[in-house]
Design a protein around this motif. Sequence first.
Motif, PDB file in Angstrom:
ATOM      1  N   PRO A   1      -4.768  23.731  -0.599  1.00 31.27           N
ATOM      2  CA  PRO A   1      -3.856  23.377   0.484  1.00 31.27           C
ATOM      3  C   PRO A   1      -3.069  22.120   0.137  1.00 31.27           C
ATOM      4  CG  PRO A   1      -6.102  22.793   1.069  1.00 31.27           C
ATOM      5  CD  PRO A   1      -6.165  23.546  -0.236  1.00 31.27           C
ATOM      6  N   SER A   2      -1.855  22.012   0.659  1.00 29.73           N
ATOM      7  CA  SER A   2      -1.038  20.824   0.424  1.00 29.73           C
ATOM      8  C   SER A   2      -0.842  20.021   1.710  1.00 29.73           C
ATOM      9  CB  SER A   2       0.322  21.220  -0.146  1.00 29.73           C
ATOM     10  OG  SER A   2       0.990  22.072   0.765  1.00 29.73           O
TER      11      SER A   2
ATOM     12  N   ARG B   1      -2.820  19.357   5.812  1.00 29.94           N
ATOM     13  CA  ARG B   1      -3.895  19.654   6.749  1.00 29.94           C
ATOM     14  C   ARG B   1      -3.631  18.900   8.044  1.00 29.94           C
ATOM     15  NH1 ARG B   1      -8.941  16.368   3.926  1.00 29.94           N
ATOM     16  NH2 ARG B   1      -8.198  14.266   4.394  1.00 29.94           N
TER      17      ARG B   1
ATOM     18  N   ILE C   1      -8.196  23.640   7.953  1.00 29.81           N
ATOM     19  CA  ILE C   1      -8.496  24.425   6.756  1.00 29.81           C
ATOM     20  C   ILE C   1      -9.909  24.970   6.952  1.00 29.81           C
ATOM     21  CG2 ILE C   1      -8.757  24.385   4.255  1.00 29.81           C
ATOM     22  CD1 ILE C   1      -6.875  21.891   4.316  1.00 29.81           C
TER      23      ILE C   1
ATOM     24  N   TYR D   1      -8.303  30.233   6.014  1.00 32.26           N
ATOM     25  CA  TYR D   1      -7.469  29.802   4.880  1.00 32.26           C
ATOM     26  C   TYR D   1      -7.935  30.517   3.622  1.00 32.26           C
ATOM     27  CZ  TYR D   1      -5.499  27.017   1.162  1.00 32.26           C
ATOM     28  OH  TYR D   1      -4.831  26.645   0.029  1.00 32.26           O
TER      29      TYR D   1
ATOM     30  N   PRO E   1      -7.531  30.490  -0.333  1.00 38.42           N
ATOM     31  CA  PRO E   1      -6.993  29.741  -1.463  1.00 38.42           C
ATOM     32  C   PRO E   1      -6.665  30.613  -2.685  1.00 38.42           C
ATOM     33  CG  PRO E   1      -9.344  29.504  -1.430  1.00 38.42           C
ATOM     34  CD  PRO E   1      -8.972  30.311  -0.214  1.00 38.42           C
TER      35      PRO E   1
END
Length: 61
Positions: free
Chosen positions: A7-8, A10, A50, A54, A56
Amino acid sequence: MATVVPPSKRECERCGRVDVWDDERMNWTIAEDDGEKLAGDPQCLHEWDINGSYNPLEPDE
């Protein structure tokens, strides 16, 4: 083979704090909106968005 995409961004589901990933610092930093930090409540025990929803993994084409 799948590629892991971390993730970039949150956001705390309790207080609204928003963090973004800083590649230079290799750490999360508080996001800013028009120069104002989106810090939320400093005493909050942050519950980040997250979670199990989510994913990834990005499938290879």
